[in-house]
Motif scaffolding. Structure first.
Motif, PDB file in Angstrom:
ATOM      1  N   TYR A 141       0.840  -1.199   0.000  1.00 25.41           N
ATOM      2  CA  TYR A 141       0.000   0.000   0.000  1.00 25.41           C
ATOM      3  C   TYR A 141       0.875   1.250   0.000  1.00 25.41           C
ATOM      4  CZ  TYR A 141      -2.940   3.767   1.667  1.00 25.41           C
ATOM      5  OH  TYR A 141      -3.569   4.973   1.794  1.00 25.41           O
ATOM      6  N   LEU A 142       1.916   1.215   0.831  1.00 33.76           N
ATOM      7  CA  LEU A 142       2.776   2.391   0.945  1.00 33.76           C
ATOM      8  C   LEU A 142       3.624   2.619  -0.305  1.00 33.76           C
ATOM      9  CD1 LEU A 142       3.932   2.007   4.660  1.00 33.76           C
ATOM     10  CD2 LEU A 142       2.356   3.712   3.724  1.00 33.76           C
ATOM     11  N   ALA A 169       3.110   1.230  -3.591  1.00 38.21           N
ATOM     12  CA  ALA A 169       2.545   0.919  -4.909  1.00 38.21           C
ATOM     13  C   ALA A 169       2.765   2.048  -5.923  1.00 38.21           C
ATOM     14  CB  ALA A 169       1.060   0.604  -4.784  1.00 38.21           C
ATOM     15  N   GLU A 206     -10.912  -0.997   2.006  1.00 38.52           N
ATOM     16  CA  GLU A 206     -10.874   0.330   1.372  1.00 38.52           C
ATOM     17  C   GLU A 206      -9.458   0.775   1.005  1.00 38.52           C
ATOM     18  OE1 GLU A 206     -12.303   3.274  -0.503  1.00 38.52           O
ATOM     19  OE2 GLU A 206     -13.756   2.098   0.639  1.00 38.52           O
ATOM     20  N   ASP A 238      -6.072   0.457  -3.164  1.00 34.49           N
ATOM     21  CA  ASP A 238      -5.113   1.318  -3.843  1.00 34.49           C
ATOM     22  C   ASP A 238      -3.950   0.531  -4.434  1.00 34.49           C
ATOM     23  OD1 ASP A 238      -6.420   3.635  -3.547  1.00 34.49           O
ATOM     24  OD2 ASP A 238      -5.011   4.581  -2.155  1.00 34.49           O
ATOM     25  N   ARG A 285      -5.009  -0.542  -7.694  1.00 33.35           N
ATOM     26  CA  ARG A 285      -5.319   0.597  -8.556  1.00 33.35           C
ATOM     27  C   ARG A 285      -4.053   1.278  -9.071  1.00 33.35           C
ATOM     28  NH1 ARG A 285      -6.946   4.673  -6.736  1.00 33.35           N
ATOM     29  NH2 ARG A 285      -7.972   5.460  -8.576  1.00 33.35           N
ATOM     30  N   LEU A 286      -3.023   1.315  -8.247  1.00 36.61           N
ATOM     31  CA  LEU A 286      -1.852   2.111  -8.588  1.00 36.61           C
ATOM     32  C   LEU A 286      -0.796   1.327  -9.363  1.00 36.61           C
ATOM     33  CD1 LEU A 286      -1.583   3.976  -5.179  1.00 36.61           C
ATOM     34  CD2 LEU A 286      -2.434   4.902  -7.322  1.00 36.61           C
TER      35      LEU A 286
END
Lengths: 499, 479
Positions: free
Chosen positions: B163-164, B166, B187, B191, B194-195
């Motif tokens: 998450y951090l 991506a 949620e 990301d 998505r990223l």
């Protein structure tokens, strides 16, 4: 920064306002500090129990925990054990596995066997087994660099940073836009320049914000705040995604300070030429105020922050001023291309003559002021004079030709202020209902009345009192208009004589 | 000419074609370009190709690898891989724990020969994947998480680290594998998917359904469910059968008193403040209220105390003693949600413990010794919940579960290894399962107890709950 569970905000009036501390919280801050100081040589579990009971006494347990989480970083914890715990576990679990420990007796026997192997007694083995668990570690040193008051300020800053964790966009006005924009870039964020009535603000978002409001940049916004609080004048507005509800967080320089530092009043100068110019310009008394790195201007997808602006004192009018010193040809080329894309603003560029780019600048419609060594004030003043003439003409044109002030007595200065223009702009008008005496306007009826009250041989001080009653301060011009001159008596006073 | 590049989790289109009309491409006033979310990269390429647009593609920085695998895929593994490839190298595979999900992913990595990011929920899984990839491929390995931040053409990452990072490394991988992909529904974790620009995406899970319907989001980001096979389909063939035993224990009088007192404080508060707890969001409201209402906070703390009493009931420790006594010859893994209880059990029975407090190297050592037979018992907090390879425990004990179905089945999956099958460290668990169901052991200890010891070839799972408490209702809800 604090963890989010320690965030304290009020949502009163739809806002999102961190609950900053006040002086009344100094006592609590001192008590939390005291708990840490008093628990040196005790376990973390004991320390936490003491903090928990303090939480119960305090109005807000989150404030206690917030203070504690900052102080925890100043505390040193250590494992105290007769035998290294990891080694103890290896030995004990090995022995226990061989013997398949189930009952309490089997446990005692296994511990005794392990103790023999480790060369200590069984009780030490038992105690060492998990002595390295965080809860059982001992606070060995606590050196806080903060007083209760500083702890409070550090807390406020951390709290504000934490409030930004859920921000999706921040908008910033600052007196050091250059440092701010470079922090934005360093944190791999993106910015836009937006015009507001208070100046150009920097709108900061992350790349992904284009597709959805994202809270993933919140921690980076929090870090930006660190850059901001180092300056003396800033304002931040953030859009916060508060569990699906959009709220606005507003902070400014009066909310926060960094303990142990003084915020910089003005950005540092890039070059001696700039510093020298600023000092000399400010010693003049002009109708223009000089501002350092005033605000960021949009230039295509980039930003340009001019070195200075001249702000006109009598009307909202700003002329930007850039000093182009001698740099590499690449720098000059980049600068020119940025200026070519610059949004539509008034810009003066002082340019080192050896660069030979004056013509390029004029081609871009900017006024070039060539210089060698130092920028000449006269050249700048002349350039400004051009705007001044226009500003005066413009404001004069916006006023009617005949002015009929309501007051019986007024001055050009007062009128100019009333209309928000310079005195030059009202001076050229006509005043059908007033007579002009020096820089004062007086209704003829007032003059008639004064004629009866002022007479020859009157002491000047008395005459001045009479005039002051009518609101006239410019005594000498008026007395002269009434046909008197002042015969001075030493330095202290005088007497009116007929001319 | 139009140029595509990767910028912080997005695909930047410099000089985009004027007539480009895609719902997910936006004009970006900040950079005077157009931009698409990272995960649309493959779609964007397809759209530009279809429109006959010429463009320069500088998105991926992921040079091809040269990988081979020696795994022989089983029928259902091959079918799963085929289904995924036919769906354009995208989609989710639902396979029970122990059925060799890892092998399918390894085969996919070898087939695509592209730098790959594997995202996993726990440090234990991270270690496990590293071991597997190291054993299978001759290639540098990277790792994000567990105190290491190092890129490699094959990188294993925790969800948190992914998450951090991506947006920063989203251009370095052609394939991303999400292990326990249902986590991606959360949620924040969305990301990650998505990223990343990685065109090929694989999701692995034993239980795809999420109660909140977030699996639809996963389908959008990773691809739809392209293959599933249930435990029942594989049981007996590739997986072991198992028995469940439920044991109810009582609170002591003292505990009962403490429990009632704490529970009373809690219910009194609810009654006096007109609060009813019907759902998780009601509870959330109470938590929020406790932020500035000291009485609400006192009530919550009381509730926590009541829960602690229930979880730490002395009788559970006694029951565990009985179970351990009964299974002296077996390989036992004990689960509980409470870290403090883990350590209490560890100290009482001198069993190695694994919790979030356990350091990486000690954790590895414990698991290794459990595998090689040095240790026959281990007690763990929820850190071992998912996908951790504990190859040959044949007895599981769950003390104080939390009632969510997923947690339960996944814990169950941990002990789906019948006694008598063998495994050593270098052999992946799939091969354990491949030896197939029942292999009788000669030395099964007969017992006098009416609860039989594990029958050969069958694992057994104990669930120990406290009587007449909310916890019992949680257990009942599952049935």
């Amino acid at each position: 920064m604090l963890t989010k569970d320690l965030l304290r905000v009020t949502r009163r009036g739809g806002g999102y306002r961190p609950q900053f501390t006040d002086e009344g919280d100094n006592r609590l801050a001192a008590r939390v500090l005291g708990v840490y100081q008093g628990h040196v040589d005790e376990t973390r579990a004991d320390l936490q129990a003491a903090l928990t009971s303090l939480e119960r006494e305090a109005d807000d347990f989150k404030l206690v925990r917030g203070f504690a989480s900052l102080l925890d970083r100043e505390a040193t914890f250590e494992t105290r054990a007769a035998v290294d715990p990891e080694r103890t576990r290896e030995t004990v679990f090995g022995v226990a596995a061989e013997r398949n420990v189930v009952t309490a007796d089997e446990r005692d026997a296994a511990l005794a066997a392990a103790a023999e192997r480790l060369g200590v007694d069984a009780a030490s083995v038992d105690e060492s087994l998990y002595a390295d668990r965080e809860q059982r570690q001992v606070l060995v040193a606590f050196d806080s660099r903060w007083t209760p008051d500083e702890l409070r300020r550090q807390y406020d800053l951390s709290l504000a940073q934490t409030a930004l964790f859920d921000a999706t966009e921040v908008r910033v006005l600052t007196n050091d836009p250059k440092a701010f924009v470079s922090a934005v870039k360093r944190l791999r964020l993106m910015y836009e320049i937006r015009k507001t009535p208070d100046g150009r603000e920097v709108v900061v978002t992350g790349p992904d914000a284009l597709f959805r409001t994202s809270r993933r940049y919140g921690t980076r916004f929090a870090r930006l705040l660190r850059t901001l609080v180092k300056t003396s004048d800033w304002r931040l507005e953030a859009t916060v995604d508060d569990r699906g509800t959009e709220r606005t967080l507003e902070l400014d320089a009066s909310d926060l300070s960094v303990p142990g530092t003084d915020p910089l009043a003005e950005p540092a100068f890039d070059s001696g030429v700039e510093a020298d110019f600023a000092t000399r310009f400010r010693s003049l008394d002009l109708d223009w105020t000089l501002v350092r790195e005033p605000e960021p201007l949009e230039s295509g997808a980039h930003v340009v922050i001019p070195d200075f602006s001249f702000d006109y004192d009598h009307a909202p009018f700003r002329v930007f001023f850039e000093i182009m010193g001698f740099w590499t040809p690449e720098y000059v080329e980049k600068k020119l291309s940025r200026l070519a894309d610059l949004e539509d603003v008034e810009l003066l560029v002082a340019v080192d003559e050896s660069l030979g780019v004056g013509e390029d600048l004029e081609a871009l419609d900017y006024r070039a002021i060539p210089y060698t060594g130092t920028v000449r004030l006269k050249d700048v003043r002349d350039a400004l004079r051009r705007y001044e003439d226009d500003l005066v003409a413009e404001s004069a044109a916006s006023l009617p030709e005949d002015l009929r002030p309501g007051a019986d007595v007024t001055t050009f200065a007062a009128l100019a202020e009333e209309y928000g223009v310079s005195e030059d702009a009202v001076e050229g008008k006509s005043f059908p209902e007033h007579e002009r005496v020096g820089r004062t306007l007086v209704r003829p009826t007032v003059l008639d009345a004064l004629e009866g009250r002022v007479e020859a041989e009157m002491p000047l001080s008395e005459a001045e009192e009479v005039l002051a009653e009518e609101g006239i301060t410019e005594a000498s011009a008026l007395l002269s208009r009434l046909g008197y001159r002042v015969e001075w008596d030493g330095l202290s006073g005088g007497v009116l004589r007929t001319k | 000419m139009t140029r595509l590049s990767f910028e912080e989790g997005t695909v930047r289109l410099t000089d985009p074609p004027a007539d480009l009309d895609l719902a997910w491409v936006e004009r970006d006033p900040r950079t005077k370009t157009a931009r698409a979310p990272g995960h649309r990269y493959a779609d964007l390429r397809d759209a530009l190709d279809a429109a006959g647009v010429e463009y320069e593609d500088g998105v991926l920085d992921a040079p091809a690898l040269d990988l081979t695998t020696s795994y022989e895929l089983r029928d259902y593994q091959q079918a799963a891989l085929d289904a995924w490839r036919e769906n354009g190298d995208r989609g989710v595979l639902e396979l029970p724990t122990g059925s060799g999900k890892t092998v399918v992913a390894i085969a996919a990595i070898a087939a695509l020969d592209t730098p790959t990011l594997v995202v996993v929920p726990t440090i234990d899984l991270l270690d496990q994947w590293r071991r597997e990839l190291e054993a299978e491929f001759d290639c540098d390995l990277g790792q994000f998480g567990g105190g290491v931040q190092e890129f490699g053409p094959l990188t294993v990452s925790t969800y948190d680290s992914a998450y951090l990072r991506a947006d920063e490394v989203g251009d370095r991988f052609g394939l991303v594998v999400f292990d326990e992909v249902h986590h991606l529904g959360g949620e924040g974790y969305r990301d990650i998917a998505r990223l990343l620009a990685a065109p090929a995406r694989m999701g692995l899970t034993a239980t795809f359904e999420r109660p909140d319907g977030a699996h639809e989001v996963v389908a959008d980001l990773v691809g739809p469910l392209v293959y599933d096979v249930s435990v029942d389909d594989l049981a007996g063939e590739h997986l072991a059968a198992y028995d469940i035993k439920r044991v109810t224990v009582s609170l002591t009088d003292e505990e009962r008193e403490e429990y009632e007192a704490a529970q009373g404080t809690f219910t009194d508060y609810l009654a006096s403040s007109n609060l009813q707890l019907r759902s998780g969001s009601d509870y959330q409201k109470l938590v929020m209220r406790s932020g500035n209402d000291p009485r609400a906070r006192e009530a919550l703390l009381a509730k926590q105390r009541a829960r602690d009493v229930m979880m730490h009931a002395d009788a559970k420790v006694d029951e565990l003693e009985a179970i351990l006594d009964r299974h002296r010859e077996d390989r036992v893994i004990v689960f509980t949600a409470s870290t403090d209880l883990v350590y209490r059990l560890s100290e009482r029975f001198l069993i190695p413990a694994i919790t979030h407090e356990t350091g990486a190297s000690e954790r590895r050592t414990i698991l290794r010794r459990f595998r090689d037979g040095t240790y026959s018992r281990v007690v763990a907090a929820n850190v071992l919940d998912e996908g951790v390879d504990v190859p040959d425990a044949n007895v599981g004990v769950v003390l104080s579960g939390s009632g969510s179905e997923r947690e339960f089945t996944q814990r169950l999956g941990r002990v789906l290894r019948p006694k008598g099958t063998t495994a050593d460290e270098d052999t992946p668990p799939e091969d354990v399962a491949a030896t197939g169901g029942a292999t009788a052991r000669a030395d099964v200890t007969p017992t006098q107890d009416d609860l039989p010891a594990t029958r050969a070839g069958r694992a057994v799972l104990y669930e120990v709950v406290t009587e007449e408490t909310a916890e019992e209702r949680v257990a009942a809800r599952r049935r």
